[in-house]
Design an enzyme around this catalytic site. Structure first.
Site, PDB file in Angstrom:
ATOM      1  CB  THR A 183      -0.842   2.023   2.637  1.00 55.11           C
ATOM      2  OG1 THR A 183       0.140   2.360   1.646  1.00 55.11           O
ATOM      3  CG2 THR A 183      -0.262   2.197   4.034  1.00 55.11           C
ATOM      4  CD  GLU A 207       6.361   0.364  -2.266  1.00 58.19           C
ATOM      5  OE1 GLU A 207       6.073   0.393  -1.049  1.00 58.19           O
ATOM      6  OE2 GLU A 207       7.444  -0.102  -2.699  1.00 58.19           O
ATOM      7  CD  GLU A 254       5.993   2.071   9.159  1.00 56.95           C
ATOM      8  OE1 GLU A 254       5.417   1.005   8.883  1.00 56.95           O
ATOM      9  OE2 GLU A 254       6.629   2.727   8.315  1.00 56.95           O
ATOM     10  CG  ASP A 283       3.795   6.976   0.206  1.00 53.14           C
ATOM     11  OD1 ASP A 283       3.367   7.520   1.238  1.00 53.14           O
ATOM     12  OD2 ASP A 283       4.700   6.135   0.232  1.00 53.14           O
ATOM     13  NE  ARG A 316       5.574  -1.819   8.976  1.00 52.68           N
ATOM     14  CZ  ARG A 316       6.814  -2.074   8.578  1.00 52.68           C
ATOM     15  NH1 ARG A 316       7.310  -3.278   8.698  1.00 52.68           N
ATOM     16  NH2 ARG A 316       7.562  -1.107   8.067  1.00 52.68           N
TER      17      ARG A 316
END
Length: 467
Positions: free
Chosen positions: A453, A367, A80, A233, A84
């Site tokens: 992502t 998504e 994360e 993913d 981010r």
């Protein structure tokens, strides 16, 4: 307007906290970021800039300059923080050239390197940002300080260890030195992520598939659960995007992607009785006919990869991408709110619907609109803009509250309960992808930019860079 509304309310009620709680009009910190603050600020920077919300962008930049403290203690998710914070800072730097974003990205990147201090070099899922322990690995008692407590037997998660490559390649390049050093840590971020590849290439893959859990001690799979949704993913996404970001020179990544996609299509892609194509999950050879919202990015990914397949495969993969994106659209259109559930199933006569109470929520996830954006850019079929506009209207109707946007607990009721959380990824991803869906193709052209992502754009490397 939606972005400005989300940002203004965050600034008014929660600036410096990680997310806004729009119903109670206060901030939320959470435990994913290990003492780091301002997740919404860093996630929103590039979106504000792209949308030409100049005043708001300057507010965000000023917070990063004056208030963004990296000298923090606490256990953070490597994944994360990377996608981010590192991703958001890198994108802001590449879009604006402002040095503050580059220096913060490099400083934070250094704090992530001890996560790789394991017997295999496969990183731990959790890193203490304050305690930089550079001693050689001796013995670790498995627990939260090692890998997520819920991860199988202290293992590392495929999506997490496989979602570092884009950002770390840029950290290596920007630091001007592949040996990205801090005091006693003499390790290259690029060599670290290349080592992950070596381990993954060496380990035997059941039916060519990559299970979701890998031991950072032995480098072997911990169990055989395969998913293109959560836990798996973005590993696949970063293979094709690593190749694209390398200006199509990283042939190893392309081969890994092609082989993985072939195995996925052979073993996991199914068609429902009603004619909907979906990607099932695989548990030790037994299929679970469920698709998560997180897996809906795959339509866009397959389309992006199809552009670069051989002529006969190209159309095959574009068709597959369109079918999967259509299935994800069906999961939205079959709900009362026209927003999709967290997961939907194809069993017991149910198709593209959540059958469990625990899977009926929508937390402002991106998504599905991400795939609409890619499908629009690569086909220009007007239905993708129409579908995107349906999402805009549904968000306005059901998720907009007095002081921001909130997730909802049940997409199958037109009087939903709100979850009181404006996720930072709503500003980073959902609103950015919707905006780009209605932009000209040269706004963040897919020829020149690759999205991480968290939808943070990173430039294609038109130069050779080696570890």
């Amino acid at each position: 307007q939606m972005m400005k509304f989300a940002w203004d309310n965050y600034k008014q009620y929660a600036l410096g906290k990680n997310e806004l709680r729009p119903l109670t009009k206060n901030g939320h910190i959470g435990n994913m970021f290990g003492g780091l603050r301002g997740a919404t600020v860093v996630d929103a920077l590039d979106t504000l800039y792209i949308m030409e919300l100049e005043e708001e962008f300057q507010e965000a930049k000023k917070w990063v300059e004056k208030s963004f403290d990296l000298n923090v203690n606490g256990e953070a998710s490597l994944f994360e923080v990377n996608i981010r914070y590192v991703g958001g800072l890198l994108a802001a730097y590449y879009l604006t050239g402002e040095e503050v974003f580059k220096s913060k990205a490099l400083e934070l990147g250094e704090k992530l390197l001890p996560a790789f201090n394991t017997p295999t070099g496969i990183p731990r899922g959790v890193i203490n940002l304050g305690r930089q322990d550079t001693r050689p690995y001796k013995h670790v008692i498995f627990g939260m300080s090692w890998s997520w407590g819920w991860a199988s037997a202290g293992s590392s998660i495929l999506a997490e260890l496989g979602t570092l490559h884009l950002e770390f390649l840029h950290l290596s390049e920007l630091s001007g030195n592949p040996v990205f050093a801090e005091k006693a840590i003499l390790v290259s971020p690029l060599s670290q992520v290349m080592n992950i590849r070596r381990v993954l290439n060496r380990v035997e893959k059941p039916q060519g598939l990559y299970p979701n859990f890998l031991s950072p001690v032995t480098g072997n799979w911990v169990q055989h659960h395969v998913s293109i949704g959560g836990l798996g993913d973005s590993f696949y996404e970063y293979l094709i995007k690593s190749w694209l970001m390398s200006d199509k020179k990283d042939s190893e990544a392309k081969k890994m992607y092609d082989d993985a996609l072939e195995a996925i299509e052979k073993h996991l892609v199914k068609k429902s009785a009603g004619g909907l194509t979906y990607i099932a999950e695989w548990r030790g050879g037994i299929l679970d006919h469920k698709m998560g919202h997180l897996a809906c990015f795959s339509g866009g990914m397959i389309a992006l990869g199809a552009e670069h397949a051989g002529e006969e495969r190209r159309q095959h993969y574009m068709d597959l991408a369109a079918e999967i994106t259509n299935t994800c659209h069906e999961s939205y259109t079959r709900s009362d709110t026209k927003l999709g559930p967290e997961a939907f199933r194809f069993d017991a006569g149910s198709e593209a619907m959540a059958t469990r109470l625990s899977e009926r929520y929508y937390i402002l996830r991106p998504e599905v609109v991400e795939s609409y954006m890619y499908m629009w850019r690569l086909t220009h079929h007007p239905k993708y803009r129409q579908w995107g506009w349906e999402v805009v209207q549904a968000l306005e109707k059901y998720c907009r509250v007095e002081a921001g946007f909130s997730g909802i607990r049940d997409v199958y009721t037109t009087t939903p309960t709100h979850d009181n959380m404006q996720q930072s990824f709503f500003l980073a991803e959902t609103l950015k992808y919707l905006y780009l869906l209605f932009c000209e193709d040269d706004v963040l052209s897919l020829d020149d930019w690759v999205f991480n992502t968290e939808a943070h754009p990173l430039p294609v490397n038109h130069t050779d860079f080696k570890a």
